[in-house]
Motif scaffolding. Structure first.
Motif: not given
Length: 242
Positions: A130-139, A176-189
């Motif tokens: 999930v995080i990698f997919g959003f990284i592509c989105f962010h890039l 909203l999508l970015y916030i969900l991404w940050f939540v995923s990062i929180w769980f991962h980290l």
């Protein structure tokens, strides 16, 4: 090689590359948070409204972007990003190997009671995807509009990061999508932070509990900084449009 053939060596690679990831995100979040401070001093709106004023401005975010362009940081950031990429690719490879070795999808099984029954530990690979997919989105939103044209001459260069923030986060669904991404990062980290220290031997009863608390604090700070930046940019974009 020992580092690639032993379980300890494999975990060590993930731990070191994970440390690069955390440091990279902390640096990135801090620089971006300067834009929030600029919104309170009025320099965000001024710089976003006029490219000439941005170039001549002294906003913290502008100074932070200039700092990121200095030779030392220009060298350090690709190194940190490389550690980031190694962490992702190596994690995918380890997961694939574990699935084959165990004959199923029972991933991230560990003997440590600290990781047992942890939702994050059982879903690190899914979170990573999930995080990698959003990284592509962010890039696509930022790196492709700034670094890519500047370094390789591909695409249209956007010199003003204030404008880029408002263009991207001006849409509520993207925010909203970015916030969900940050939540995923929180769980991962939160899992990755203490796991990193456990790998290098900091798993004593006293210190391990402290490391877990410190990890939650550090990771929460990073994610809150990112969320604040996104929400602030959304507010700035819609206030200026009103």
């Amino acid at each position: 090689m020992f580092i690639f053939n032993s379980s300890i060596g494999k975990k060590f690679v993930q731990a070191v590359s994970g440390a690069f990831l955390i440091f990279f995100l902390l640096l990135h979040a801090t620089i971006n948070f300067f834009s929030v401070i600029d919104s309170f001093t009025g320099k965000f709106g001024i710089a976003a409204a006029d490219d000439k004023l941005f170039s001549a401005g002294d906003g913290l975010f502008k100074l932070g972007c200039d700092f990121m362009s200095t030779p030392v940081i220009s060298i350090m950031v690709p190194v940190l990003a490389l550690g980031f990429i190694v962490h992702i690719l190596y994690g995918c490879w380890l997961t694939f190997k574990n699935i084959i070795a165990r004959g199923g999808v029972r991933r991230y099984e560990v003997s440590s009671t600290a990781a047992a029954d942890s939702w994050s530990s059982r879903n690190m690979f899914v979170l990573g995807i999930v995080i990698f997919g959003f990284i592509c989105f962010h890039l696509f939103h930022f790196w492709a509009k700034m670094q890519l044209p500047e370094m390789f001459g591909i695409g249209t260069f956007e010199n003003n990061p204030y404008v880029l923030l408002t263009v991207v986060f001006g849409h509520w669904w993207i925010t909203l999508l970015y916030i969900l991404w940050f939540v995923s990062i929180w769980f991962h980290l939160t899992h990755g932070f203490w796991s990193m220290f456990q790998t290098v031997g900091w798993d004593g009863q006293t210190w391990f509990k402290r490391v877990k608390v410190i990890g939650v604090i550090v990771v929460t700070l990073i994610c809150l900084l990112f969320v604040t930046v996104a929400v602030n940019a959304f507010v700035q974009a819609n206030c200026m449009a009103a």
